[in-house]
Design an enzyme around this catalytic site. Sequence first.
Site, PDB file in Angstrom:
ATOM      1  N   ASP A   7       0.857  -1.181   0.000  1.00  0.00           N
ATOM      2  CA  ASP A   7       0.000   0.000   0.000  1.00  0.00           C
ATOM      3  C   ASP A   7       0.897   1.237   0.000  1.00  0.00           C
ATOM      4  OD1 ASP A   7      -2.442   1.434   0.190  1.00  0.00           O
ATOM      5  OD2 ASP A   7      -2.166   1.652   2.345  1.00  0.00           O
ATOM      6  N   ASP A   9      -0.294   5.014   1.026  1.00  0.00           N
ATOM      7  CA  ASP A   9      -0.559   5.910   2.152  1.00  0.00           C
ATOM      8  C   ASP A   9      -0.536   5.132   3.461  1.00  0.00           C
ATOM      9  OD1 ASP A   9      -1.076   8.351   0.626  1.00  0.00           O
ATOM     10  OD2 ASP A   9      -2.833   7.297  -0.107  1.00  0.00           O
TER      11      ASP A   9
END
Length: 260
Positions: A7, A9
């Site tokens: 991922d 963020d």
Amino acid sequence: MSCWLTDMDGVLVHEEQPLPGAADFIAALQEHGRRFLVLTNNSIYTARDLRARLLRSGIDVPEAAIWTSALATAQFLSEQIPGGSAYVIGETGLTSALHEAGFVMTERDPDYVVLGETRTYSFEAITRAIRLIERGARFIATNPDVTGPSPEGSLPATGSVAAMIRQATGVKPYFVGKPNPLMMRSALNRIEAHSETTVMIGDRMDTDVIAGMEAGLRTILVLTGSTKRSQIEQYPYRPTRVEDSIADVVPLVAELAPKP
């Protein structure tokens, strides 16, 4: 482990500020020749935009190694109705992906209403989407995230607006992004990876970890984003590993590499 998904963020950056170890992690993947993708549910930006934003944070990720919910949505729809049409609520990241997938943007009898993030949700656009769905357009949303981050606090995101449209129409949207394993499978296919030899890194138990687990991947939860250590026990499933930050994952790239 020969392939890595991560991922963005909460793992590599936080509100565009680099997190410790992020640049080193990407460098380690490249040094050891590991195939990888950076994933994000955010559909606002193109992969090129995101590469530039990461580069400003000192994190050098190739454009081809970025996979967004907008790209996954466009790929999915092009496989369902090649050359189809859509009424789109979203930004350039979504509209560009759909155009490149061969879709036509229209307000007249579209095959789909496609909802993504935008910083300027319009009541007029939402009303039009509701009426098109009532007339038979299929309802697709890029991701189910109900809020997004900003320096001033939370912002309403795709999931919140999708809920409004669902309440008005009685039609449930199909969410393409995490935690739908569809996005994970499309990412695996993009880098020709196999679930048994791929790791998913994320900061959220309710999207990243469950999506990775349901796609058959090993998972690593880092504690620099949404899920805190004290919250892990609330979930009926577990990540394969828990680390304080992506900096703690850097040595694992070499340690978990396939044996020659």
